[in-house]
Scaffold this motif. Structure first.
Motif, PDB file in Angstrom:
ATOM      1  N   HIS A 148       4.207  -1.104   3.591  1.00 41.92           N
ATOM      2  CA  HIS A 148       4.331   0.250   3.053  1.00 41.92           C
ATOM      3  C   HIS A 148       5.377   0.309   1.952  1.00 41.92           C
ATOM      4  CE1 HIS A 148       5.328   4.766   3.654  1.00 41.92           C
ATOM      5  NE2 HIS A 148       4.300   4.624   2.843  1.00 41.92           N
ATOM      6  N   THR A 208       0.583   5.739   0.719  1.00 40.73           N
ATOM      7  CA  THR A 208      -0.233   6.749   1.387  1.00 40.73           C
ATOM      8  C   THR A 208      -0.483   7.971   0.518  1.00 40.73           C
ATOM      9  OG1 THR A 208       1.747   7.696   2.406  1.00 40.73           O
ATOM     10  CG2 THR A 208       0.538   6.041   3.674  1.00 40.73           C
ATOM     11  N   HIS A 265       0.401   7.179  -5.699  1.00 37.07           N
ATOM     12  CA  HIS A 265      -0.194   5.950  -6.217  1.00 37.07           C
ATOM     13  C   HIS A 265       0.658   5.314  -7.304  1.00 37.07           C
ATOM     14  CE1 HIS A 265      -1.615   8.867  -9.226  1.00 37.07           C
ATOM     15  NE2 HIS A 265      -1.723   7.840 -10.045  1.00 37.07           N
ATOM     16  N   ARG A 285       2.835   2.115  -6.466  1.00 35.30           N
ATOM     17  CA  ARG A 285       2.299   0.757  -6.365  1.00 35.30           C
ATOM     18  C   ARG A 285       2.779  -0.137  -7.504  1.00 35.30           C
ATOM     19  NH1 ARG A 285      -3.974   2.351  -4.820  1.00 35.30           N
ATOM     20  NH2 ARG A 285      -3.464   3.594  -2.950  1.00 35.30           N
ATOM     21  N   TYR A 301       0.846  -1.198   0.000  1.00 30.97           N
ATOM     22  CA  TYR A 301       0.000   0.000   0.000  1.00 30.97           C
ATOM     23  C   TYR A 301       0.877   1.242   0.000  1.00 30.97           C
ATOM     24  CZ  TYR A 301       0.740   1.518   4.850  1.00 30.97           C
ATOM     25  OH  TYR A 301       1.285   2.003   6.010  1.00 30.97           O
ATOM     26  N   ARG A 353      -0.121  -4.853   6.104  1.00 39.78           N
ATOM     27  CA  ARG A 353      -0.093  -3.802   5.086  1.00 39.78           C
ATOM     28  C   ARG A 353       1.348  -3.281   4.987  1.00 39.78           C
ATOM     29  NH1 ARG A 353      -3.414   0.810   5.849  1.00 39.78           N
ATOM     30  NH2 ARG A 353      -3.722   0.918   3.595  1.00 39.78           N
TER      31      ARG A 353
END
Length: 300
Positions: free
Chosen positions: A216, A136, A139, A142, A134, A214
């Motif tokens: 990071h 924050t 995007h 990713r 994921y 999750r």
């Protein structure tokens, strides 16, 4: 040729879980992970050990602020040597549980993570959860790394599976029998080396797909490149230590094709989304090249 995981063995359910978090200069990120641990639905007994690896910020004080919200939370100092494996070992030495569960300060556990890790710990000596990537803010990040498989543990260098250090559990007696993590590994290959050594010693490794952490993703090119370089260097370190145990060699033809493909992908640098992936792959290859020189093994 890859080796299949050994058959699982029935083991006693853990009486006490010790969650060990290695941390260095993590004051800004650690509260998110501690808050996530505070939301765990695990009904058994557990404790939290934060191993402070010589932080220059308020990592230790930040962790202690959660002492009234997490079971038996304490901070141990681990400044003698910089490196995640030294911090892991320092935390494990003070842990009281019969199962150690390692996670990282910059990730966030989903509510069922610890329960799933505990359940899997009754089936194998080592367990690994699923790192769900994921971001924050950025995007695009990713797509900069290939995600780990969802249905199984990852396999490194076409050899053996391993559990990522962000979600790795091990029976405490097995941890000590293995001598803990190898502290000569730093920045890459650290958890791989530990898992492979365990498998070669005939311990078992299970996958806990419901133990979702999750994970990071690095969202800026500088940290991403440093991470990839460390992973590449770590591969060469692994090649030096495990080639005598059957780790397949990387052929010159394979290495040449990989570098040629990287050159052909240079136009990706003009695309914001794909540029990060190219930088990651290039840094990884440079890390392997440096590691090949450093450890005197062909790992290009």
């Amino acid at each position: 040729m890859s080796r299949e995981p050994l058959p699982l063995t029935a083991l006693p359910a853990p009486e006490l879980l010790s969650v060990v978090i290695p941390a260095r200069d993590a004051a800004a990120l650690l509260p998110r992970q501690l808050a996530a641990l505070g939301r765990q639905d695990y009904p058994g007994r557990w404790e939290v050990v934060v191993a402070d690896n010589g932080s220059t910020d308020d990592t230790a004080a930040t962790a202690l602020r959660w002492a009234d919200r997490l079971p038996n939370l304490r901070v141990v100092a681990a400044p003698a040597r910089t490196g995640i494996n030294h911090a892991r070992n320092s935390g494990a030495v003070t842990a009281r549980g019969d199962v150690l569960v390692f996670c990282d300060a910059d990730d966030t556990a989903t509510p069922g993570w610890l329960r799933a890790m505990a359940r899997a710990a009754g089936t194998a000596h080592l367990v690994g959860g699923y790192p769900a990537p994921y971001t924050t803010a950025n995007h695009h990040a990713r797509s900069w790394r290939t995600p780990q498989p969802r249905d199984r543990l990852p396999v490194a260098l076409d050899y053996l599976p391993f559990a990522m250090g962000c979600s790795l559990g091990v029976r405490t007696d097995v941890f000590h029998a293995l001598g803990g993590f190898d502290e000569s590994y730093a920045g890459g290959g650290d958890e791989v080396e530990f898992c492979w050594r365990a498998l070669l010693a005939d311990y078992t490794l299970a996958y806990a797909p419901d133990a979702v952490m999750r994970y990071h993703q690095r969202e800026h090119l500088g940290p991403l490149v440093r991470q990839a370089y460390g992973y590449g260097n770590g591969d060469a370190h692994l090649m030096r230590d495990f080639r005598a145990h059957g780790l397949p060699a990387i052929t010159p033809a394979t290495a040449a094709r990989t570098w040629l493909q990287l050159l052909r992908r240079l136009p990706e640098l003009t695309d914001r989304e794909r540029a990060g992936r190219w930088c990651y792959d290039a840094a990884f290859r440079v890390g392997r090249l440096n590691g090949s020189i450093r450890y005197r093994v062909p790992c290009l």
